[in-house]
Design an enzyme around this catalytic site. Sequence first.
Site, PDB file in Angstrom:
ATOM      1  N   ASN A 165      30.592  11.549 -37.791  1.00  0.00           N
ATOM      2  CA  ASN A 165      29.969  11.901 -39.050  1.00  0.00           C
ATOM      3  C   ASN A 165      28.695  11.077 -39.225  1.00  0.00           C
ATOM      4  O   ASN A 165      28.734   9.855 -39.120  1.00  0.00           O
ATOM      5  CB  ASN A 165      30.922  11.606 -40.214  1.00  0.00           C
ATOM      6  CG  ASN A 165      30.230  11.744 -41.552  1.00  0.00           C
ATOM      7  OD1 ASN A 165      29.814  12.821 -41.926  1.00  0.00           O
ATOM      8  ND2 ASN A 165      30.102  10.642 -42.270  1.00  0.00           N
ATOM      9  N   GLU A 166      27.612  11.752 -39.473  1.00  0.00           N
ATOM     10  CA  GLU A 166      26.324  11.097 -39.724  1.00  0.00           C
ATOM     11  C   GLU A 166      25.965  10.118 -38.608  1.00  0.00           C
ATOM     12  O   GLU A 166      25.488   9.012 -38.859  1.00  0.00           O
ATOM     13  CB  GLU A 166      26.341  10.396 -41.082  1.00  0.00           C
ATOM     14  CG  GLU A 166      26.525  11.361 -42.232  1.00  0.00           C
ATOM     15  CD  GLU A 166      26.641  10.665 -43.584  1.00  0.00           C
ATOM     16  OE1 GLU A 166      26.665   9.427 -43.633  1.00  0.00           O
ATOM     17  OE2 GLU A 166      26.708  11.384 -44.594  1.00  0.00           O
TER      18      GLU A 166
END
Length: 201
Positions: A165-166
């Site tokens: 994530n990210e």
Amino acid sequence: MEIPDAELWDEEHPYLYECRTTLVRDGRVLDEEKTRFGIRKLSWSPEGFFVNGKSVLLQGGCIHSDNGLLGARSYAKAEYRRIRRLKEAGFNAVRSAHNPLCRAALEACDALGMYVMDEAWDMWDKAKSPGDYAGDFPEHHDRDLVSMVRKDYNHPSVILYSIGNEVTEPAKPKGVELARRLTERLHELDASRPVTAGINL
């Protein structure tokens, strides 16, 4: 093993079976285990995502490992309540942000018919804060993927995995190669589910 006329699991019909395994030696029972599982078929293409041949739009949100005032410890009743309330609010999917969903939450998703994006981490080897997982990633990421798949493989609610994530590493060739390796490793461990990631460039 074949199950004739099997009942299929999906968000509207979360039908579960129970497998009972008994280990016997010389007529003596050494161990017994009960495993609940569901049967469903996943497929995906440019036309969409399909469960048991039916097009599915994922409508949901992210849930973290904590339960509000209860903190980060997992309680089966609290996990069931959380998933039930999300289902009642119109959700049909959740993303485990930013680590694999606990067993109690997965059991609730199986029982209530909630699809799950099972996320491994929110970072790779580039730190986001001092002392975070990035320092352990090079040595531990493969073992963590193996553990996630072994824990979650029999849960019909888990319909896809997320490798991050990210994460910003894929903005460079080394990161692109790492994303390929992580995806291929998950497909080695479980070829039945797609793999995605949240990428920040």
